[in-house]
Write a protein that holds these residues in place. Structure first.
Motif, mmCIF file in Angstrom:
data_model
loop_
_atom_site.group_PDB
_atom_site.id
_atom_site.type_symbol
_atom_site.label_atom_id
_atom_site.label_comp_id
_atom_site.label_asym_id
_atom_site.label_seq_id
_atom_site.Cartn_x
_atom_site.Cartn_y
_atom_site.Cartn_z
ATOM 1 N N ASP A 226 0.796 17.674 -28.032
ATOM 2 C CA ASP A 226 -0.394 17.528 -28.875
ATOM 3 C C ASP A 226 -0.897 16.084 -28.913
ATOM 4 O O ASP A 226 -1.855 15.782 -29.608
ATOM 5 N N HIS B 93 -0.813 -1.014 -8.291
ATOM 6 C CA HIS B 93 -1.875 -1.302 -7.335
ATOM 7 C C HIS B 93 -2.918 -2.222 -7.958
ATOM 8 O O HIS B 93 -3.889 -2.591 -7.308
ATOM 9 N N HIS C 232 0.832 -1.198 0.000
ATOM 10 C CA HIS C 232 0.000 0.000 0.000
ATOM 11 C C HIS C 232 0.868 1.250 0.000
ATOM 12 O O HIS C 232 2.086 1.162 0.163
ATOM 13 N N THR C 233 0.240 2.404 -0.168
ATOM 14 C CA THR C 233 0.965 3.676 -0.180
ATOM 15 C C THR C 233 1.743 3.798 1.129
ATOM 16 O O THR C 233 1.175 3.595 2.193
ATOM 17 N N GLY D 297 -4.254 6.551 -13.914
ATOM 18 C CA GLY D 297 -4.954 7.673 -14.545
ATOM 19 C C GLY D 297 -5.283 7.478 -16.012
ATOM 20 O O GLY D 297 -5.836 8.372 -16.636
ATOM 21 N N LEU D 298 -4.940 6.331 -16.579
ATOM 22 C CA LEU D 298 -5.283 6.107 -17.991
ATOM 23 C C LEU D 298 -6.659 5.458 -18.104
ATOM 24 O O LEU D 298 -7.092 4.746 -17.205
ATOM 25 N N ASP D 299 -7.323 5.691 -19.238
ATOM 26 C CA ASP D 299 -8.613 5.042 -19.445
ATOM 27 C C ASP D 299 -8.372 3.562 -19.771
ATOM 28 O O ASP D 299 -7.234 3.143 -19.995
ATOM 29 N N PRO D 300 -9.446 2.738 -19.769
ATOM 30 C CA PRO D 300 -9.243 1.291 -19.948
ATOM 31 C C PRO D 300 -8.451 0.934 -21.215
ATOM 32 O O PRO D 300 -7.617 0.030 -21.192
ATOM 33 N N LYS D 301 -8.682 1.675 -22.292
ATOM 34 C CA LYS D 301 -7.979 1.361 -23.534
ATOM 35 C C LYS D 301 -6.487 1.705 -23.403
ATOM 36 O O LYS D 301 -5.621 0.911 -23.766
ATOM 37 N N GLU E 119 -12.029 11.987 -10.954
ATOM 38 C CA GLU E 119 -11.117 10.854 -10.759
ATOM 39 C C GLU E 119 -10.443 10.878 -9.381
ATOM 40 O O GLU E 119 -9.227 10.905 -9.265
ATOM 41 N N ASN F 45 -9.866 8.945 -22.174
ATOM 42 C CA ASN F 45 -9.096 10.181 -22.033
ATOM 43 C C ASN F 45 -9.370 11.062 -23.253
ATOM 44 O O ASN F 45 -9.299 10.591 -24.379
ATOM 45 N N GLY G 164 -13.640 2.529 -26.527
ATOM 46 C CA GLY G 164 -12.415 2.481 -25.714
ATOM 47 C C GLY G 164 -12.645 2.274 -24.235
ATOM 48 O O GLY G 164 -11.768 2.548 -23.438
ATOM 49 N N ASP H 217 -4.047 3.588 -3.561
ATOM 50 C CA ASP H 217 -3.918 2.127 -3.525
ATOM 51 C C ASP H 217 -5.304 1.512 -3.252
ATOM 52 O O ASP H 217 -6.270 2.240 -2.999
ATOM 53 N N PRO I 149 -9.500 -9.688 -9.265
ATOM 54 C CA PRO I 149 -10.962 -9.797 -9.239
ATOM 55 C C PRO I 149 -11.478 -11.216 -9.486
ATOM 56 O O PRO I 149 -12.450 -11.639 -8.851
ATOM 57 N N HIS J 141 -12.409 6.323 -14.255
ATOM 58 C CA HIS J 141 -12.009 5.328 -15.255
ATOM 59 C C HIS J 141 -12.243 3.915 -14.743
ATOM 60 O O HIS J 141 -11.995 2.951 -15.443
ATOM 61 N N MET K 271 -4.042 -5.532 -8.914
ATOM 62 C CA MET K 271 -3.662 -6.915 -8.616
ATOM 63 C C MET K 271 -3.874 -7.847 -9.804
ATOM 64 O O MET K 271 -3.143 -8.808 -9.987
ATOM 65 N N GLN L 282 5.977 7.698 -11.831
ATOM 66 C CA GLN L 282 4.531 7.865 -11.994
ATOM 67 C C GLN L 282 4.264 9.119 -12.812
ATOM 68 O O GLN L 282 4.966 10.111 -12.665
ATOM 69 N N TYR L 283 3.246 9.078 -13.634
ATOM 70 C CA TYR L 283 2.884 10.218 -14.482
ATOM 71 C C TYR L 283 4.107 10.787 -15.212
ATOM 72 O O TYR L 283 4.397 11.971 -15.119
#
Lengths: 284, 278
Positions: free
Chosen positions: A144, A203, A41-42, A174-178, B170, B45, B242, B176, A248, B203, A205, A90-91
């Motif tokens: 861009d 994080h 964990h954090t 922070g990314l979307d599922p795709k 978000e 995104n 997406g 975590d 899951p 998300h 699993m 990260q990021y």
């Protein structure tokens, strides 16, 4: 490239009111070509740990050998370590700064003093490894691009240094599922092609269970568990007790078992869950 | 008036710096958010969902169309403070939202700026921290807390302004698994127990599944709008834009493709387990 961490301890704010032992006698060995997942964990010490592996942080005590060389020694030069061990924070897209994608990725190799054709070759290879089209993006401003593309450019900047060990800290946050799936597929493909050592901090699993050869679990600055995903997630109750989740698919199987169904709970992926449920329905 | 937020034919354009062209981020969005509801907004995104959220409390103003928050037109500058007080916002990174060295000072910051008298501020600080389960930490320094705890402090800071509505952009992206659960439990509690209208941009499909309603944004337009069950059943459409579906929906989809008639309204683990155990 092998990594051997021997009994390292790191203390933040030593002898200050907020003194914290971030790493407490940690020993870990990572073999060349291994894919290692790190969970915790954090505040469990993951980030402090990985920053030791490329010399960004020095331990208070203990040794870190990269290919047999002790990088905690004063005479070892930091750029030499960082060229071998690449760290993607990260990021990482927040660290893009150049006018074009090409210049951004070329920044590291240029600082190595490589000839121009070698730099171009490396940028080309790095872009293809992260799944971006060289001709399409090379002259574009990195700002861009979409979120997922920016992140891949940032990762390409580290890959262009040709590190033998690549450490990725939450590369899909922070990314979307795709975008999430694209980054994971890219890491998988790269590992297969380059056979480099990869250390993934996450994080998620489900991702960790699917990708890792071996998982290291950290808690309160210590390594508390290590083993294959199957071995580690066998300790499901313990993992939940230290604030971590389970894949899951495994959660679903555990719930079915609790209701008296005969299913295996040591499964990690959706494919495995699907098979078990099919068996369950057929045996009705 | 039963709508917390009313959006009528909203268009929003960004001005791209290099060529000065206007790029549409949202076009022709009509959306009403009912008071007391819990709505999740999902989209990939760049789909326009954050732009939509920022239009909901006048951080951004429409290029065309209208946005009303609690009946106030967001384009009416004289109503800005009413709007911001009615609709608070919580962002992704907790570290960027905390301003003080002590938790309770951080919570008091907003009400102090409203010129509220000290006795009332004290009361609000206490109630807000209790609402997020962080009252025991009131004397601590925020930077020594975990990510989930910091985010709950940021939420308490917004609650102290007594908003009717909170927009979360978000809020769990950097946390975590345990921190995510803490924040999601807090959000649900604020909705169910305090009656605060919730708009959650996320998300994570399992988080969206907890809402009463899901709005899917794609290419600056509303692509789907309905209950979680009615949205997540459209697995192929979501994939095309997406997005993913929660794991249970994925398994149900695969079983259906194998000819097993799994009911379409199964989206949670509990529902799947109940179905398999009947």
């Amino acid at each position: 490239m092998s990594i051997k961490v021997e009994n390292i301890t790191h203390i933040y704010n030593e002898q200050m009111p907020y003194e914290t032992t971030a790493l407490d006698h940690v020993s870990v060995e990572i073999e060349s070509g291994e894919f290692v997942g790190i969970i915790g964990h954090t505040g469990s010490g993951k980030s402090t740990f990985i920053q030791h592996l490329n010399g960004l942080l020095k331990p208070k005590s203990g040794k870190i050998y990269i290919n047999g060389i002790d990088i905690t020694e004063k005479k070892v030069k930091a750029p030499e370590i960082r060229q071998k061990v690449g760290l993607v924070f990260q990021y990482p897209e927040y660290q893009l700064f150049e006018e074009t994608v090409f210049k951004d990725i070329a920044f590291g190799p240029s600082n190595l003093g490589l000839p121009q054709n070698e730099i171009e070759q490396r940028v080309y290879e790095a872009l293809s490894l992260v799944g971006l089209d060289y001709r399409e993006v090379t002259d574009k401003s990195p700002f861009d691009l979409s979120g997922g593309q920016k992140r891949r450019v940032a990762i390409a900047g580290v890959i262009a240094m040709k590190p033998e060990v690549l450490i990725l800290d939450e590369p899909t946050a922070g990314l979307d599922p795709k975008g999430h799936k694209e980054i994971l597929d890219m890491i998988k493909k790269m590992h297969k092609k380059e056979k480099n050592t990869i250390i993934l901090v996450s994080h998620n699993m489900g991702d960790i269970a699917e990708l890792s050869d071996r998982i290291i679990v950290m808690e309160k600055g210590k390594v508390v568990l290590t083993g294959s995903p199957k071995e580690v997630f066998k300790n499901a109750d313990y993992i939940e007790s230290i604030g971590l989740g389970l894949p899951p698919a495994m959660i679903l199987m555990r719930m079915l078992k609790q209701r008296g169904k005969h299913v295996y709970t040591d499964i990690l992926t959706i494919d495995q869950a699907e098979k078990q449920i099919l068996n369950l329905l057929r045996s009705k | 008036m039963n709508n917390m937020i009313e959006i009528k034919d909203l268009t929003f354009e960004y001005n791209r710096e290099e060529d000065g062209k206007n790029i549409p981020a949202l076009s022709g969005v009509d959306l009403n958010i009912e008071k007391g509801s819990f709505t999740a907004v999902i989209g990939h995104n760049g789909s326009g969902k954050s732009t939509l959220a920022k239009n909901m409390n006048a951080l951004l103003l429409p290029s065309g169309g209208k946005v009303y928050v609690n009946g106030y037109d967001t384009a009416d500058e004289s109503k800005l403070w009413h709007i911001r007080q009615a609709a608070g916002m919580v962002f992704q990174n907790p570290d960027n939202q905390l301003v003080s060295a002590i938790v309770e000072d951080d919570i008091a910051f907003g009400p102090e700026n409203l010129g509220i008298e000290p006795g009332e501020i004290k009361k609000r600080v206490k109630e807000s921290l209790q609402a997020v389960g962080m009252y025991d930490y009131r004397k601590k320094a925020p930077h020594l807390l975990s990510g989930g705890q910091k985010q709950r402090i940021a939420i308490a800071g917004v609650i102290a302004m007594r908003p009717e509505c909170i927009i979360f952009d978000e809020p769990t992206a950097m946390l975590d698994p345990y921190g995510r659960k803490e924040v999601m439990d807090t959000i649900r509690k604020l909705n169910k127990e305090e009656g605060i209208t919730i708009i959650l941009i996320t998300h994570f499909m399992d988080e969206a599944a907890l809402a009463d309603r899901i709005v899917v944004i794609d290419e600056g337009k509303i692509a789907l709008d309905g209950t979680p069950k009615s949205v997540f059943v459209q697995v192929e459409k979501l994939r095309k834009i997406g997005l993913e579906v929660p794991i249970v929906t994925e398994i149900a989809f695969r079983l259906r493709n194998k000819g097993i008639h799994v009911p379409e309204d199964i989206i949670s683990l509990e529902e799947m387990v109940n179905y398999l155990c009947q």
